[in-house]
Design an enzyme around this catalytic site. Structure first.
Site: not given
Length: 514
Positions: A225, A268-270, A314, A421, A423
């Protein structure tokens, strides 16, 4: 579009040689071309992007010297010079605490490249001038600038789910309690929780958070948001957009002369945050991604002419796809956003898939979600964070592969797996658990040390504080010239799916006509 000069597989605009497209209808690519791996120009462009220095300026070296100070971090005393420093209340029962000296620094870059042509080199000039840049070492200080009894701390998590969120929350809370803080709250569902009166704060204590790390997700919820409610210590867990919000809160607090410490923890998972070795959740994502790749391999290997397609996270960086492909050893084709590719033609992905079917009998494709978006319809839709809604490249590859093999009369069994989802929601593994522990502790140490507008991360295996603007300038991405990407290519054995040499010939023809 302007008239194009075309070869058999590629076209180029005479007015803008940086725009090119595949000659195959429907395969449009509009992007800056990737220069050859040993191109000096490639590295100069990369260096200029990183430092915002105009290399044509005769005084660029002098200006770059000033950038040595760009990693100085804001401190409470910058706005409140009369604030009193008191002895630290951080005390461990089993031993006397050891403190970090305020002058301790961590080196940002550790490789002194001798040439721009060296693999992975990022040089500021053609001679690869060595410039030392130092970061503030993270950890507890002997003097603190907040009295624990006066602290009202808040934790907010934003963006999507990521393994390790609960671990970081847990260690922020427990470290605050060791300092003596009694008033800690969680802001539910991201920044929305600050303004939505229907979302009450969540009181946090060691008892509340004791076992939250045993499950995935976020105790506080997440949302896409300035602090209100008497908060004077704010911990923000999120990515680039969330950190931009944290920096805005920090600046607004300074403007209003509010003594508030705002500290970020990159989430950040990326793994696309600048300067960091890695961000929490990334190792877990790579580990879980291997399970999906292994499933795709088994499906493909067990079928006649089987092809397994796995799409991983990614948006703009292919770190998860690259690392998971490298770790699994089962991937034949790895596709990432940083490296353009063609589906069709003699150098295309589909042609190579046919070769793999003929020679191996099966194949596995691993693709990052942001790869190949130029092949998909652009809806211009945005998510709640303002990010472009991506098309499903995995489904596209599956459909194009089925269509291609049907056209050439070869049977192919194509399976598609999207574990995204699954992961995101898993519990952090051991490596990420340790990283989350140290990040959470150091975030609290930084706040009590009086720093604000900072984030904490691991750089060259050491923990350091960085000013938020330095980590949100742009997304970190895979360098196609890096050793890690070359290792991935060595593992997969894949060819270049966007042959650069026709493009060079077109450029030469363009210059000849001019």
């Amino acid at each position: 579009m302007d008239a194009l000069i075309c070869s058999a597989t590629m076209c180029i605009s005479p007015k803008n040689p940086f725009l090119f497209q595949s000659a195959r209808p429907g395969s449009l690519i509009l992007r800056k071309p990737r220069f050859p791996a040993n191109s000096v120009r490639f590295h100069q462009v990369a260096a200029a992007r990183e430092t915002d220095i105009d290399l044509s300026d005769p005084e660029w070296k002098l200006k770059f010297e000033r950038l040595r100070k760009r990693f100085s971090i804001p401190h409470i005393t910058d706005a409140f010079p009369d604030v009193e420093a008191i002895p630290s209340t951080f005390c461990l029962k089993m031993r006397s605490p050891t403190y970090i000296n305020n002058k301790d620094r961590v080196l940002l870059k550790v490789i002194n490249y001798s040439s721009p042509a060296s693999a992975g080199a990022v040089c500021i000039d053609p001679g690869c001038t060595w410039i030392e840049q130092w970061l503030h070492r993270a950890g507890p200080r002997e003097k603190i600038y907040f009295r624990p009894e006066d602290v009202r701390a808040a934790i907010v998590t934003c963006g999507g789910l990521c393994p390790g969120l609960n671990d970081v929350i847990r260690h922020i809370v427990t470290t605050l309690e060791i300092y003596g803080v009694k008033n800690v709250v969680g802001i539910p569902f991201g920044y929305r929780g600050f303004s939505d009166k229907n979302l009450p704060e969540v009181p946090l204590s060691r008892k509340v958070v004791q076992n939250i790390h045993l499950s995935g997700g976020s105790l506080l919820g997440v949302s896409r948001g300035g602090p209100t409610r008497g908060i004077n210590m704010l911990f923000v867990l999120g990515g680039n957009g969330t950190h931009a919000g944290a920096n805005a809160i920090h600046n607004e607090c300074l403007k209003r002369r509010m003594k508030v410490a705002v500290v970020g923890v990159p989430k950040t998972i990326d793994n696309d945050i600048l300067h960091m070795d890695k961000t929490f959740g990334f190792d877990t994502a790579v580990e879980e991604a291997q399970r999906a790749i292994n499933s795709a391999y088994i499906e493909a290997h067990s079928a006649y002419h089987g092809i397994g397609v796995v799409k991983l996270m990614g948006r703009s960086s292919g770190f998860i796809a690259m690392q998971a492909s490298l770790a699994s050893g089962q991937v034949d084709i790895c596709l990432i956003p940083e490296v353009p590719f063609n589906f069709h033609g003699p150098d295309g992905v589909l042609k190579h898939l046919n070769y793999l079917i003929e020679t191996k009998g099966s194949a596995v494709v691993c693709v990052a979600e942001g790869a190949g978006q130029s092949f998909l319809e652009n809806t211009n839709a945005k998510d709640a964070s303002g990010n472009k809604v991506l098309g499903d490249i995995g489904v596209h590859i599956q459909q194009e592969t089925k269509k291609y093999f049907k056209e050439i009369g070869v049977a192919a069994d194509v399976k598609y797996i999207d574990p995204t989802y699954m992961i995101r929601a898993v519990r952090a593994n051991a490596s990420d658990g340790i990283l989350c522990t140290v990040l959470g502790q150091n975030a609290v140490h930084g706040a009590f040390a009086g720093y604000s507008g900072i984030t904490v991360g691991i750089i060259n295996n050491h923990y350091a504080y960085l000013p938020i603007p330095e980590v949100i300038a742009y997304d970190k991405s895979v360098d196609p010239n890096s050793r890690m990407w070359h290792r991935c290519l060595t593992s997969t054995g894949q060819p270049d799916f966007c042959n650069f040499y026709p493009h060079l010939l077109l450029l030469l023809e363009l210059f000849r006509r001019e």
